[in-house]
Design a protein around this motif. Sequence first.
Motif, PDB file in Angstrom:
ATOM      1  N   GLN A 202     -12.704  22.364  31.951  1.00 41.82           N
ATOM      2  CA  GLN A 202     -13.307  21.361  32.812  1.00 41.82           C
ATOM      3  C   GLN A 202     -13.727  21.970  34.145  1.00 41.82           C
ATOM      4  OE1 GLN A 202     -13.221  19.143  35.979  1.00 41.82           O
ATOM      5  NE2 GLN A 202     -11.313  18.195  35.281  1.00 41.82           N
ATOM      6  N   THR A 203     -15.047  21.980  34.392  1.00 39.34           N
ATOM      7  CA  THR A 203     -15.596  22.552  35.619  1.00 39.34           C
ATOM      8  C   THR A 203     -16.271  21.506  36.495  1.00 39.34           C
ATOM      9  OG1 THR A 203     -17.704  23.096  34.548  1.00 39.34           O
ATOM     10  CG2 THR A 203     -15.986  24.774  34.477  1.00 39.34           C
ATOM     11  N   ALA A 204     -16.278  20.255  36.081  1.00 39.79           N
ATOM     12  CA  ALA A 204     -16.959  19.210  36.853  1.00 39.79           C
ATOM     13  C   ALA A 204     -16.301  17.861  36.591  1.00 39.79           C
ATOM     14  CB  ALA A 204     -18.444  19.158  36.492  1.00 39.79           C
ATOM     15  N   THR A 253     -23.529  21.801  34.413  1.00 39.87           N
ATOM     16  CA  THR A 253     -22.364  21.891  33.522  1.00 39.87           C
ATOM     17  C   THR A 253     -22.679  21.326  32.148  1.00 39.87           C
ATOM     18  OG1 THR A 253     -20.761  21.812  35.337  1.00 39.87           O
ATOM     19  CG2 THR A 253     -19.997  21.082  33.167  1.00 39.87           C
ATOM     20  N   GLU A 357     -18.578  19.673  41.015  1.00 39.47           N
ATOM     21  CA  GLU A 357     -19.159  20.573  40.030  1.00 39.47           C
ATOM     22  C   GLU A 357     -18.955  22.007  40.517  1.00 39.47           C
ATOM     23  OE1 GLU A 357     -22.639  20.458  36.779  1.00 39.47           O
ATOM     24  OE2 GLU A 357     -23.165  19.692  38.763  1.00 39.47           O
ATOM     25  N   PHE A 360     -19.177  27.895  36.153  1.00 39.71           N
ATOM     26  CA  PHE A 360     -18.448  28.397  34.987  1.00 39.71           C
ATOM     27  C   PHE A 360     -18.534  29.926  35.032  1.00 39.71           C
ATOM     28  CE2 PHE A 360     -18.290  29.278  30.253  1.00 39.71           C
ATOM     29  CZ  PHE A 360     -16.942  28.993  30.125  1.00 39.71           C
ATOM     30  N   PRO A 383     -17.819  25.145  29.146  1.00 36.77           N
ATOM     31  CA  PRO A 383     -17.527  24.223  30.255  1.00 36.77           C
ATOM     32  C   PRO A 383     -17.854  22.789  29.863  1.00 36.77           C
ATOM     33  CG  PRO A 383     -19.673  25.189  30.586  1.00 36.77           C
ATOM     34  CD  PRO A 383     -19.128  25.798  29.311  1.00 36.77           C
ATOM     35  N   TYR A 384     -17.233  21.838  30.535  1.00 33.12           N
ATOM     36  CA  TYR A 384     -17.638  20.445  30.351  1.00 33.12           C
ATOM     37  C   TYR A 384     -17.325  19.657  31.609  1.00 33.12           C
ATOM     38  CZ  TYR A 384     -13.183  17.897  29.809  1.00 33.12           C
ATOM     39  OH  TYR A 384     -11.978  17.267  30.037  1.00 33.12           O
ATOM     40  N   MET A 385     -17.919  18.474  31.705  1.00 24.57           N
ATOM     41  CA  MET A 385     -17.682  17.567  32.824  1.00 24.57           C
ATOM     42  C   MET A 385     -16.779  16.427  32.370  1.00 24.57           C
ATOM     43  SD  MET A 385     -20.370  15.197  34.999  1.00 24.57           S
ATOM     44  CE  MET A 385     -21.303  16.615  35.575  1.00 24.57           C
ATOM     45  N   TYR A 403     -10.402  23.112  38.885  1.00 26.24           N
ATOM     46  CA  TYR A 403     -10.740  23.182  37.461  1.00 26.24           C
ATOM     47  C   TYR A 403      -9.690  22.417  36.658  1.00 26.24           C
ATOM     48  CZ  TYR A 403     -13.957  26.971  38.680  1.00 26.24           C
ATOM     49  OH  TYR A 403     -14.975  27.709  39.223  1.00 26.24           O
TER      50      TYR A 403
END
Length: 446
Positions: A202-204, A253, A357, A360, A383-385, A403
Amino acid sequence: MTSHAPARSVHHPTAEDEVVGICQDLLRIDTSNYGDGRGPGERAAAEYVMGALTEVGLEPELFESAPGRANVVVRLPGADAARPALVLHGHLDVVPAAAEDWSVDPFAGEERDGLLWGRGAVDMKDMDAMILSVVRQMAREGRRPARDVVVAMFADEEAGGRFGAGWAVEHRPELFEGATEAISEVGGFSVDVGGHRTYLLQTAEKGIGWLRLVAEGRAGHGSQVNTENAVTELAAAVARIGTYSWPQQLTPTVRALLDGVAELTGLPFDPEDEDGVGRLVDALGPAARFVGATVRNTANPTQLAAGYKANVIPGRAEAVLDTRFLPGHEDEARATLERLAGEHVRLEDIHRDVALEAPFGGDLVDAMVAALHQEDPEATVLPYMLSGGTDNKSLSRLGITGYGFAPLRLPGSLDFSAMFHGVDERVPVDALRFGTRVLDRLLETC
């Protein structure tokens, strides 16, 4: 002549040995957060955390933001104190659970069929247990993390963090001195994508806007003609907002995730093709619930209140909206909601928090990916939001980039996204042990 028996080596339990028991202990402490002042609070769980940390020689601090709303923080000195610190945080509260809806007692911490069942099993006492077990193992073995690590267990995440991370950031910012990055929940879990085990990092996070719609009109007798009926105005606004089709908008992302899914599945990716984007989202299986809400802003009516008697037209009617906006799109979303509400209905803020956000890439992301590959070499990491929010929002006010990385290798048959705030919440015990190994590697290398 005196004989001496050979010295016995002392066996210390490992994180893998302890993590299931610690998770069970935490699940058995009811920390339900109703968001309105009701609930037992987090004090009992915080005292458990204090005991687990002090037992291995650490010196954590427990502090309350209000009676019973307890937080625990401890700093682990790193091998390279010159590097910026990392915040490793969890939350001790859980959403309520109606026992009559569950197959098991939601606060019994029962192990059944290789899974731990209970409220908080995935949100997020599983990660709390992984953190505690790994930190305890490192302390017993005299190992230092690669850099300073601030371990925090917060209250009140499930109601926005006002008594937890938000309070700590405002009143105790010195606890996070020198920290630039953070790791917490709802990332690092595996899904099956086109036959490939894939971990979603999870990056966002979408932003949060809980809003109140207020319509005020002319009160009167229910038998009379009333062209200024507050209920009518509110109902029309709620219907317009609830049925509005928000346009698709892909952030960096989400684009990176869909690119990866396209590569794994062979499906085409055209950002302008909404149906094609939908097919890529569906390829994520149960995780599509998370991802499907991140391709656009959303606004859902959740509460209504008006009137007190059948034959009295009230002078005021209210509704509540749960809105989630994409990074960079908050102002646009608010303007759309004001337009849909109409001139006779106003919007009032209840709670608002930022969208996030992060890239990645970089040393921390590389270390997370490498730690996963050490335990699962053939896996893919994308990666995902997150469509919801975490305490990383509060920490971002101190300039800390957050993160989501609670590493779990999951069976493809488990509908993991349904576990969050769901009935019969549960987590595989093997996944907990896997997570401790990954987390231990990460702290040594990040």
